[in-house]
Structures are given as structure tokens and as C-alpha cells.
Design a protein around this motif. Structure first.
Motif, PDB file in Angstrom:
ATOM      1  N   ARG A   1       0.844  -1.197   0.000  1.00 19.13           N
ATOM      2  CA  ARG A   1       0.000   0.000   0.000  1.00 19.13           C
ATOM      3  C   ARG A   1       0.879   1.247   0.000  1.00 19.13           C
ATOM      4  NH1 ARG A   1      -5.191  -1.473   0.845  1.00 19.13           N
ATOM      5  NH2 ARG A   1      -5.921   0.616   1.340  1.00 19.13           N
ATOM      6  N   TRP A   2       0.455   2.232  -0.776  1.00 22.33           N
ATOM      7  CA  TRP A   2       1.120   3.538  -0.860  1.00 22.33           C
ATOM      8  C   TRP A   2       0.141   4.582  -0.320  1.00 22.33           C
ATOM      9  CZ3 TRP A   2       5.859   5.393  -1.830  1.00 22.33           C
ATOM     10  CH2 TRP A   2       5.999   6.744  -2.165  1.00 22.33           C
ATOM     11  N   ARG A   3       0.545   5.250   0.751  1.00 21.76           N
ATOM     12  CA  ARG A   3      -0.351   6.205   1.417  1.00 21.76           C
ATOM     13  C   ARG A   3      -1.717   5.556   1.679  1.00 21.76           C
ATOM     14  NH1 ARG A   3       1.779  11.281   1.692  1.00 21.76           N
ATOM     15  NH2 ARG A   3       3.363  11.914   0.169  1.00 21.76           N
ATOM     16  N   ASN A   4      -1.644   4.314   2.173  1.00 17.29           N
ATOM     17  CA  ASN A   4      -2.830   3.538   2.561  1.00 17.29           C
ATOM     18  C   ASN A   4      -3.725   3.145   1.392  1.00 17.29           C
ATOM     19  OD1 ASN A   4      -2.243   3.521   5.404  1.00 17.29           O
ATOM     20  ND2 ASN A   4      -2.898   5.663   5.476  1.00 17.29           N
ATOM     21  N   GLN A   5      -3.201   3.207   0.184  1.00 13.09           N
ATOM     22  CA  GLN A   5      -3.942   2.745  -0.988  1.00 13.09           C
ATOM     23  C   GLN A   5      -3.215   1.562  -1.615  1.00 13.09           C
ATOM     24  OE1 GLN A   5      -4.306   6.573  -3.298  1.00 13.09           O
ATOM     25  NE2 GLN A   5      -6.424   5.882  -3.473  1.00 13.09           N
ATOM     26  N   GLY A   6      -3.987   0.571  -2.058  1.00 10.34           N
ATOM     27  CA  GLY A   6      -3.388  -0.533  -2.779  1.00 10.34           C
ATOM     28  C   GLY A   6      -2.801  -0.077  -4.093  1.00 10.34           C
ATOM     29  N   VAL A   7      -1.814  -0.810  -4.574  1.00  7.78           N
ATOM     30  CA  VAL A   7      -1.169  -0.456  -5.837  1.00  7.78           C
ATOM     31  C   VAL A   7      -2.199  -0.276  -6.942  1.00  7.78           C
ATOM     32  CG1 VAL A   7       0.375  -1.326  -7.632  1.00  7.78           C
ATOM     33  CG2 VAL A   7       1.024  -1.551  -5.242  1.00  7.78           C
ATOM     34  N   SER A   8      -3.198  -1.128  -6.953  1.00 10.55           N
ATOM     35  CA  SER A   8      -4.177  -1.112  -8.036  1.00 10.55           C
ATOM     36  C   SER A   8      -5.201   0.001  -7.891  1.00 10.55           C
ATOM     37  CB  SER A   8      -4.882  -2.463  -8.095  1.00 10.55           C
ATOM     38  OG  SER A   8      -3.935  -3.498  -8.298  1.00 10.55           O
ATOM     39  N   ALA A   9      -5.143   0.757  -6.804  1.00  9.86           N
ATOM     40  CA  ALA A   9      -6.052   1.891  -6.626  1.00  9.86           C
ATOM     41  C   ALA A   9      -5.398   3.208  -7.027  1.00  9.86           C
ATOM     42  CB  ALA A   9      -6.510   1.966  -5.167  1.00  9.86           C
ATOM     43  N   LEU A  10      -4.193   3.137  -7.605  1.00  9.07           N
ATOM     44  CA  LEU A  10      -3.446   4.344  -7.946  1.00  9.07           C
ATOM     45  C   LEU A  10      -3.702   4.822  -9.372  1.00  9.07           C
ATOM     46  CD1 LEU A  10      -0.051   3.441  -6.216  1.00  9.07           C
ATOM     47  CD2 LEU A  10      -1.878   4.911  -5.346  1.00  9.07           C
ATOM     48  N   GLY A  11      -4.670   4.215 -10.056  1.00  8.17           N
ATOM     49  CA  GLY A  11      -5.090   4.721 -11.358  1.00  8.17           C
ATOM     50  C   GLY A  11      -4.341   4.177 -12.547  1.00  8.17           C
ATOM     51  N   SER A  12      -3.534   3.131 -12.342  1.00 12.86           N
ATOM     52  CA  SER A  12      -2.765   2.547 -13.438  1.00 12.86           C
ATOM     53  C   SER A  12      -2.902   1.036 -13.409  1.00 12.86           C
ATOM     54  CB  SER A  12      -1.278   2.914 -13.318  1.00 12.86           C
ATOM     55  OG  SER A  12      -1.089   4.311 -13.235  1.00 12.86           O
ATOM     56  N   MET A  13      -2.577   0.394 -14.515  1.00 19.10           N
ATOM     57  CA  MET A  13      -2.540  -1.058 -14.538  1.00 19.10           C
ATOM     58  C   MET A  13      -1.376  -1.564 -13.693  1.00 19.10           C
ATOM     59  SD  MET A  13      -3.534  -2.360 -18.364  1.00 19.10           S
ATOM     60  CE  MET A  13      -2.722  -1.095 -19.315  1.00 19.10           C
ATOM     61  N   ALA A  14      -1.561  -2.747 -13.111  1.00 25.09           N
ATOM     62  CA  ALA A  14      -0.506  -3.388 -12.330  1.00 25.09           C
ATOM     63  C   ALA A  14      -0.459  -4.864 -12.672  1.00 25.09           C
ATOM     64  CB  ALA A  14      -0.741  -3.201 -10.836  1.00 25.09           C
ATOM     65  N   ALA A  15       0.749  -5.412 -12.755  1.00 22.93           N
ATOM     66  CA  ALA A  15       0.946  -6.816 -13.099  1.00 22.93           C
ATOM     67  C   ALA A  15       1.572  -7.548 -11.917  1.00 22.93           C
ATOM     68  CB  ALA A  15       1.840  -6.945 -14.331  1.00 22.93           C
ATOM     69  N   PHE A  16       1.034  -8.713 -11.586  1.00 23.87           N
ATOM     70  CA  PHE A  16       1.475  -9.511 -10.442  1.00 23.87           C
ATOM     71  C   PHE A  16       1.925 -10.890 -10.918  1.00 23.87           C
ATOM     72  CE2 PHE A  16      -1.458  -6.379  -8.869  1.00 23.87           C
ATOM     73  CZ  PHE A  16      -0.984  -6.017  -7.606  1.00 23.87           C
ATOM     74  N   SER A  17       2.787 -11.511 -10.118  1.00 17.10           N
ATOM     75  CA  SER A  17       3.282 -12.856 -10.408  1.00 17.10           C
ATOM     76  C   SER A  17       2.949 -13.791  -9.246  1.00 17.10           C
ATOM     77  CB  SER A  17       4.795 -12.835 -10.615  1.00 17.10           C
ATOM     78  OG  SER A  17       5.317 -14.155 -10.696  1.00 17.10           O
ATOM     79  N   PHE A  18       2.657 -15.063  -9.606  1.00 14.32           N
ATOM     80  CA  PHE A  18       2.418 -16.091  -8.598  1.00 14.32           C
ATOM     81  C   PHE A  18       3.376 -17.265  -8.797  1.00 14.32           C
ATOM     82  CE2 PHE A  18      -1.877 -14.233  -9.591  1.00 14.32           C
ATOM     83  CZ  PHE A  18      -1.869 -13.337  -8.534  1.00 14.32           C
ATOM     84  N   GLN A  19       4.563 -16.964  -9.301  1.00 14.37           N
ATOM     85  CA  GLN A  19       5.605 -17.977  -9.488  1.00 14.37           C
ATOM     86  C   GLN A  19       5.973 -18.575  -8.124  1.00 14.37           C
ATOM     87  OE1 GLN A  19       8.959 -17.223  -8.418  1.00 14.37           O
ATOM     88  NE2 GLN A  19       9.876 -19.107  -9.169  1.00 14.37           N
ATOM     89  N   ASN A  20       6.642 -19.694  -8.127  1.00 15.10           N
ATOM     90  CA  ASN A  20       6.819 -20.511  -6.929  1.00 15.10           C
ATOM     91  C   ASN A  20       7.412 -19.760  -5.737  1.00 15.10           C
ATOM     92  OD1 ASN A  20       6.521 -23.416  -6.090  1.00 15.10           O
ATOM     93  ND2 ASN A  20       8.637 -23.097  -5.503  1.00 15.10           N
TER      94      ASN A  20
END
Length: 387
Positions: free
Chosen positions: A168-187
Motif C-alpha cells: 500500500r502507498w499512502r494507505n492505498q493498494g497499488v491497483s487503486a493508484l489509477g494505473s494497470m498493475a501486473a502480479f506474479s504467482f511464481q513458486n
């Protein structure tokens, strides 16, 4: 337990229990094992979106594919450029390069290891299709500065959040900052099904475009093969999603533990002569600590690698820091800028230094007991003294 009484028996990774088993059986018995007709992927996307403050989430096959798909939605391709950190895992640049775009490495901050906004500003050209901040080890980049730069230049941001689940950035999730975000679930990631990825979107139009492209350009209800756009098969399967739903449910508690442990470890590491732990930015109000990172300024690359070997031999899951992307053969195969290695190195001195002197520990170390943080520092100190 080591001979000196230090306990390095850290929790195993990945972690799982009957929740994952139940999810796999649930996916098995629903009779539909792909996302069209099943429910696990849909439910995972909803739960992941809720956690990150995202209007829309699309689950995909890998974190690298998540970046590639997001960049394609943003228009990256031949004739365009994508600004990436010089110090990052190679997927950040390869996602752009595989689309035919030129990856432009820029320098990072020597304290947080995150993208330097001033370096980004200097690299923007009329061909720049996207700026890719990589939230290194869970420390979110300076989104105040990068957000202003994006707004002023008109160049969109794409968060490489492979290390930043739950951040969280300033108590906001990355995805609430107005841009696309990419995540990984690799091992090795903070939540995992072995492989997998996700993209979060701020608006429905981008999401719908991505959905088509991740499913070979085919609409959800199509029965006559009306492929509306080019794409590929990046669809997540139901078994993967069922495991990730279980992983997501315990993520918050794991982050709580790592947030308590890192300040203890960082303080102990900072007491070792010549060791500098990764700095934190207080505006990053929740840091999931994907890696416990530190530098040994002045050490040679060979000695750094010997240090990593010594730590592993003593029972620590230690790794060398990423090699600057322009120092790899892969970077130059396609989509590289019209510059020499040394020219990039001269304008990315911090990334050059980190390539040589950075060490990181697996995040499972931060799931240990508080006393083990002292043990880790003692092992690092002993290993350094033995070089």
C-alpha cells in the motif's frame, strides 16, 4: 540448529494446508477445468481485486505474460519504447522486447533500489509507450513523483508488482493508484500456485481489451469463432485459481509477520560494519517484504558471490542481487536501445553498484521468530568475517 546455538530452521515455502487441498478437489469436482464454464478463476479475480482496490482483475498464466498483455493493451510494440529499471528481473524488459518495443533501462535509487523519477523524466521521448516502475522487494516506488510525471507527459504507468502483493502507498493498494498493475504467482512469490499471474485495471475498457487478447481474441460467449483481435492463450486454469484463493486468504497474516520482523533484522544488519540494508519509504504504508535485501558497498562481484555461497552453506536461503539487465546477453537479443553497454552503465551507476554488491534473503526468513532475526545477522557477520 547450528553448532553455535543459532536456530535457522525457517518456515518452509511454499506453505499449504487442507485449504489448498479442498480447493483442488472443489475445482476437480465442478466438472469444468478451464475458466470458461468454471468458477474458481472468476472468484479469485474478484477476491484479488477487492484486496488491491482494483475495479477489475484478469488472471493469467504467468507474471511475465501479465506484463506482456498489459503492455500490449497500452500500445507497446514496434516503433515504441518502454522505460524500465536497469536493476530488475529480466522479465520487466523482455515483456516489452517480445512485443517488438525497445526497452530503455534507467537508473534506480541507491537506497530503496526503486526507479529514479529524475532518470525516468530524462528518458521520455515521443516514442515512449509506458513507464514501468518495479516495486522492488515490496517497497513501492515514489508514486507521488512518478504519478505527476505520468500526468504531465501523458505516458501511462504500468506497475510491475511481482513483489508487491498487498502493498500500500499512502494507505492505498497499488491497483487503486489509477494505473494497470501486473502480479506474479511464481513458486517463490508471496503467494503462489507454482506459476500464474494477474493484471489489475482501472477501467472496464482496458479490462475487456485484455480479456479478448488473453483468450485468442475470442469473446466469452462466442460459438462461431469470431476472433475480434490478435492475442494468445494466457488463460489461467481452475486448479491454479483454487490454490491461489487459499494462498490469498493467508497473505495478510504473513505480511503482518514480515512487517514486524524486517525492522528487527534491518537494525541488526545495519550494525554490521560495511552492511547497508534496503531503505524504506514511509509513504509505503504496507510493505509485504518479498525479499530481505542488503548491500555490501565496496565488495567485488566475485566476493559477493562467495558471500552468498557462505551464507547458503550456513543455512541461510541467500541469493545474489539481480544483474543489471544491460549486463545480460538476453537483453541485447532484440529490442535493445541504440546504445552500448558502457553508455548505459555510465548513466545507471546505482544499478551497476547493486549488480555487484547486493544480496537478498528469501522472504520465508522473515516468517521466522524474532530471535531468528538476530541469528541471521550473526550468520551474515560471521560469513563476512570469513571472506
Amino acid at each position: 540448529m547450528l553448532d553455535n546455538g543459532l536456530d535457522l530452521n525457517f518456515p518452509a515455502w511454499p506453505q499449504y494446508d487442507d485449504t489448498e487441498r479442498a480447493g483442488l478437489v472443489r475445482a476437480l469436482e465442478q466438472g469444468q477445468w478451464w475458466r470458461i464454464g468454471g468458477s474458481e478463476v472468476d472468484e479469485f479475480e474478484r477476491e484479488f481485486a477487492d484486496l488491491h482496490g482494483a475495479p477489475h482483475t484478469l488472471a493469467v498464466t504467468t507474471g511475465t505474460h501479465a506484463l506482456e498483455l498489459a503492455l500490449q493493451v497500452l500500445g507497446a510494440g514496434p516503433g515504441t519504447e518502454v522505460i524500465v529499471p536497469a536493476f530488475t528481473f529480466i522479465s520487466s524488459s523482455q515483456a516489452a522486447q517480445r512485443l517488438g518495443a525497445v526497452a530503455v533501462p534507467v537508473d534506480v535509487d541507491l537506497n530503496t533500489y526503486c526507479l529514479d523519477p529524475a532518470a525516468v523524466e530524462a528518458a521520455i521521448t515521443p516514442r515512449t509507450a509506458a513507464i514501468m516502475p518495479v516495486h522492488m522487494a515490496g517497497q513501492i516506488c515514489d508514486m507521488d513523483a512518478l504519478g505527476k510525471l505520468s500526468a504531465a507527459s501523458g505516458v501511462p504507468l504500468l506497475h510491475d508488482a511481482a513483489h508487491a502483493h498487498g502493498a500500500r502507498w499512502r494507505n492505498q493498494g497499488v491497483s487503486a493508484l489509477g494505473s494497470m498493475a501486473a502480479f506474479s504467482f511464481q513458486n517463490g512469490k508471496l503467494m503462489t500456485a507454482g506459476e500464474g499471474g494477474a493484471v489489475t485495471f482501472p477501467d472496464a475498457e482496458q479490462y475487456e481489451t485484455a480479456f479478448l487478447r488473453h483468450s485468442c481474441g475470442r469473446p466469452r460467449t462466442d460459438r462461431t469463432y469470431q476472433h475480434q483481435t490478435s492475442g494468445s492463450n494466457f488463460r489461467m486454469n481452475e486448479f491454479t485459481a483454487s490454490v491461489l484463493r487459499a494462498q490469498l486468504a493467508r497473505l495478510g497474516g504473513q505480511i503482518d509477520t514480515r512487517e514486524r520482523r524486517w525492522p528487527v533484522l534491518a537494525e541488526q544488519l545495519a550494525r554490521i560494519p560495511g552492511v547497508l540494508p534496503q531503505a524504506t519509504d514511509d509513504r509505503c504504508t504496507r510493505n509485504p517484504h518479498y525479499m530481505a535485501m542488503f548491500r555490501v558497498p565496496g565488495i567485488s562481484e566475485q566476493r559477493r558471490n562467495e558471500l552468498v555461497d557462505a551464507l547458503v552453506a550456513r543455512g541461510l536461503p541467500a541469493f545474489a542481487g539481480f544483474r543489471a539487465i544491460h549486463r545480460t546477453k538476453a537483453f541485447w537479443e532484440t529490442g535493445a536501445p541504440d546504445e552500448s553497454v558502457e553508455a548505459i552503465a555510465r548513466r545507471c551507476p546505482n544499478s551497476e553498484a547493486l549488480s555487484v554488491d547486493c544480496v537478498w534473503l528469501h522472504h520465508r526468513t522473515l516468517l521466522g521468530e524474532e530471535e531468528q532475526m538476530h541469528a541471521i545477522a550473526a550468520v551474515v557477520s560471521d560469513a563476512l568475517a570469513g571472506l
